[in-house]
Structures are given as C-alpha cells and as structure tokens.
Scaffold this motif. Structure first.
Motif, short mmCIF file in Angstrom:
data_model
loop_
_atom_site.label_atom_id
_atom_site.label_comp_id
_atom_site.label_asym_id
_atom_site.label_seq_id
_atom_site.Cartn_x
_atom_site.Cartn_y
_atom_site.Cartn_z
N VAL A 1 0.84 -1.19 0.00
CA VAL A 1 0.00 0.00 0.00
C VAL A 1 0.88 1.25 0.00
O VAL A 1 1.85 1.33 0.76
N ALA A 2 0.57 2.19 -0.86
CA ALA A 2 1.19 3.51 -0.88
C ALA A 2 0.32 4.39 -1.78
O ALA A 2 -0.63 3.91 -2.41
N ARG A 3 0.66 5.66 -1.85
CA ARG A 3 -0.18 6.57 -2.64
C ARG A 3 0.01 6.39 -4.14
O ARG A 3 -0.94 6.50 -4.91
N ARG A 4 1.24 6.13 -4.58
CA ARG A 4 1.54 6.14 -6.02
C ARG A 4 1.48 4.74 -6.62
O ARG A 4 2.26 3.85 -6.26
N ASP A 5 0.57 4.56 -7.55
CA ASP A 5 0.42 3.25 -8.20
C ASP A 5 1.66 2.88 -9.00
O ASP A 5 2.08 1.71 -8.99
N ASP A 6 2.29 3.86 -9.69
CA ASP A 6 3.44 3.53 -10.51
C ASP A 6 4.60 3.02 -9.66
O ASP A 6 5.30 2.06 -10.04
N ALA A 7 4.81 3.63 -8.49
CA ALA A 7 5.88 3.17 -7.61
C ALA A 7 5.59 1.77 -7.09
O ALA A 7 6.49 0.92 -6.99
N LEU A 8 4.34 1.51 -6.75
CA LEU A 8 3.96 0.18 -6.27
C LEU A 8 4.12 -0.88 -7.35
O LEU A 8 4.55 -2.01 -7.08
N GLN A 9 3.78 -0.54 -8.59
CA GLN A 9 3.93 -1.50 -9.68
C GLN A 9 5.41 -1.87 -9.88
O GLN A 9 5.73 -3.02 -10.18
N GLN A 10 6.30 -0.90 -9.70
CA GLN A 10 7.73 -1.17 -9.80
C GLN A 10 8.19 -2.12 -8.70
O GLN A 10 8.94 -3.07 -8.94
N VAL A 11 7.72 -1.86 -7.48
CA VAL A 11 8.06 -2.75 -6.36
C VAL A 11 7.52 -4.15 -6.61
O VAL A 11 8.21 -5.15 -6.39
N LYS A 12 6.30 -4.23 -7.09
CA LYS A 12 5.68 -5.52 -7.39
C LYS A 12 6.52 -6.32 -8.38
O LYS A 12 6.83 -7.51 -8.15
N ALA A 13 6.92 -5.68 -9.47
CA ALA A 13 7.71 -6.37 -10.50
C ALA A 13 9.04 -6.85 -9.94
O ALA A 13 9.46 -7.99 -10.20
N GLU A 14 9.70 -6.02 -9.16
CA GLU A 14 11.02 -6.38 -8.61
C GLU A 14 10.92 -7.51 -7.61
O GLU A 14 11.73 -8.45 -7.63
N ILE A 15 9.93 -7.47 -6.73
CA ILE A 15 9.82 -8.50 -5.69
C ILE A 15 9.34 -9.82 -6.28
O ILE A 15 9.84 -10.89 -5.92
N GLU A 16 8.37 -9.76 -7.19
CA GLU A 16 7.90 -11.02 -7.79
C GLU A 16 9.02 -11.71 -8.56
O GLU A 16 9.14 -12.94 -8.53
N THR A 17 9.85 -10.93 -9.23
CA THR A 17 10.99 -11.51 -9.96
C THR A 17 12.02 -12.09 -9.00
O THR A 17 12.54 -13.19 -9.20
N ALA A 18 12.32 -11.36 -7.93
CA ALA A 18 13.39 -11.77 -7.02
C ALA A 18 12.98 -12.90 -6.09
O ALA A 18 13.78 -13.80 -5.79
N ALA A 19 11.73 -12.86 -5.61
CA ALA A 19 11.34 -13.79 -4.55
C ALA A 19 10.32 -14.84 -5.00
O ALA A 19 10.09 -15.82 -4.26
N GLY A 20 9.71 -14.66 -6.14
CA GLY A 20 8.76 -15.65 -6.63
C GLY A 20 7.48 -15.72 -5.82
O GLY A 20 6.84 -16.78 -5.76
N VAL A 21 7.09 -14.62 -5.18
CA VAL A 21 5.85 -14.58 -4.43
C VAL A 21 4.84 -13.72 -5.18
O VAL A 21 5.18 -13.02 -6.13
N SER A 22 3.59 -13.77 -4.73
CA SER A 22 2.54 -12.95 -5.34
C SER A 22 2.47 -11.61 -4.61
O SER A 22 2.47 -11.55 -3.38
N VAL A 23 2.41 -10.52 -5.37
CA VAL A 23 2.34 -9.18 -4.79
C VAL A 23 1.09 -8.48 -5.33
O VAL A 23 0.95 -8.29 -6.54
#
Length: 256
Positions: A31-53
């Motif tokens: 959760v955060a205010r900016r969708d674009d920043a969250l989408q970047q975090v989602k892509a990086e974590i899903e790639t690195a950790a293989g979990v669902s974000v």
C-alpha cells in the motif's frame, strides 16, 4: 502461503519489510499513494522472490481510501497474517509554523490509519486465533519534539495496550521504534540531518530484521540498535522537564 499487508511499502522501511517478508515466503499486499511506484516494487519482488504481490494504491489520509485498505485487511476469504503499519512522514517546522491542514494529515496517517487498520486486521486475526501486527513507531515517541513525537508516542502506547488485550489469543502486537535510519524520510520532509553523527544511524536492514525477529518472538517493544536501547532507557528515567527542554527536543525531531 502467509500474506503480509504493508503500508508505505514503496520505499524506505516499508520497502525493506516487503523485501524481507517476501524472502521469508510471504505473499504481499503493498500500500502507498503512487500506483506507478507500487507497480515497480511488485515487479522487482515477484521476480526476485517468486511470491505474489497485490498492489493497493491508497492515500491513508483519505477516509474512503483508508476504508478500502481496512476492508482488505479484514477479508476473511483472503486473510492477512502480518500487518505492518509503516506509512508516515515528518514535518520540518515547529507546530505553529505549519498549516494546520498539514498537521491534521500527519495525525491521519500516523495515528488514525494505524488505529483503523489494526482494528480491522486485529479483529480478523483474533477470530482466526493467529497473526502479527507490527507498528512502526520511533524513538522520538519518548521525547517532546512536536506532533510527530506525540503521534509516535501514541503508536507505542497503543501497541502496548493492544498487545495486552490480545494476550492469549495467538495474535501479537509489536511496536518497532527506530532512531535515525537512512531512507528518503528526511528529504521528503525537507528535514536536514547532515549534522547527525554517523554512529547514530542504524542500517535499514537491521531495523527491519530486528523488528521481524521481535514480532516472531512475541515481543511488544523493539528498539533496534544498542545506542538507542541505551538512549531510550535514559529517556524513560529522565525527569520530564529535561525531556521537554528545547535542545533535547530539537536535536531528535523526526527520527526515521
């Protein structure tokens, strides 16, 4: 697979919580205010950790948007196992020099959002007889240094109270109280910390790893860093007139 919901997850302490919880095998709701920043975090974590974000953009100062996050935190069909109330910001000026709207927004994010989300997630966790609530507070909560310190004092005491109420239910509550941490917190609030000595800074990874370990152990208060354990012990014992002194207050305003 357990799921963690983290506010303020796009950067700083919140992002580090997201990284470490993902590495431990947790799916995430960020959760955060900016969708674009969250989408970047989602892509990086899903790639690195293989979990669902799951991305949940929300301004927690907005009651309608906050309720949307609360509804997700209490969703019985998609349970939240770990709630991290981390979202927050600081104000560089003294109370009377800030617009009252800014002061109200600070309390909305630091206090009201923590209260609402803890109620939503805590109620669902109590019914399931398990879960962890982690509230990011601050060493500033033991000081008298403006609305930020007052809000963090509330977060710490609230966490202690809720932990007591939930004792024996399988749900734990932990207040993580960092001192100075290198994040974008200070620059975002236009707060100059260039004169703060190096030994007063605690590594970001250590703050989060110690906080997660404390929550796992069921501890109610976690103060990362030996220097801050010593400082908070002194602050708790010090006479209140000393704590209220302008020099002490201004030196330690806005910790994270």
């Amino acid at each position: 697979m357990p799921t963690a919901l983290i506010t303020g997850a796009s950067s700083g302490i919140g992002r580090e919580f997201a990284d470490q919880l993902a590495a431990m095998g947790h799916d995430l709701v960020i959760v955060a205010r900016r969708d674009d920043a969250l989408q970047q975090v989602k892509a990086e974590i899903e790639t690195a950790a293989g979990v669902s974000v799951e991305v949940l953009p929300a301004d927690l100062a907005d009651r309608t948007q906050l309720q949307r996050v609360a509804d997700r935190a209490s969703d019985a069909d998609r349970p939240i196992d770990v709630l991290v109330n981390n979202a927050g910001f600081g104000l560089a000026k003294p109370f009377l020099d800030n617009p009252v709207e800014d002061e109200e927004r600070l309390l909305d994010v630091l206090v009201r959002a923590t209260l609402v989300l803890s109620h939503a997630a805590g109620t669902a966790m109590r019914e399931r007889k398990g879960g962890r609530i982690i509230n990011v507070s601050s060493v500033a909560g033991w000081m008298a240094s403006g609305t930020y310190a007052a809000a963090k004092s509330w977060v710490t005491v609230f966490s202690e109270s809720l932990a007591g109420q939930l004792a024996g239910t399988g749900v734990t509550v932990t207040a993580v109280c960092p001192g100075f941490v290198h994040t974008d917190f200070h620059s975002a609030g236009d707060i100059d910390r260039s004169s703060t000595p190096g030994f007063m800074w605690v590594p970001l990874k250590d703050v989060v790893s110690q906080g997660l370990a404390a929550a796992e152990q069921g501890k109610t208060i976690c103060v990362p860093g030996t220097q801050y354990k010593v400082l908070t012990t002194l602050l708790r014992a010090a006479p209140r007139p000393l704590i209220r002194s302008r020099r002490i207050a201004s030196t330690h305003r806005n910790q994270e």
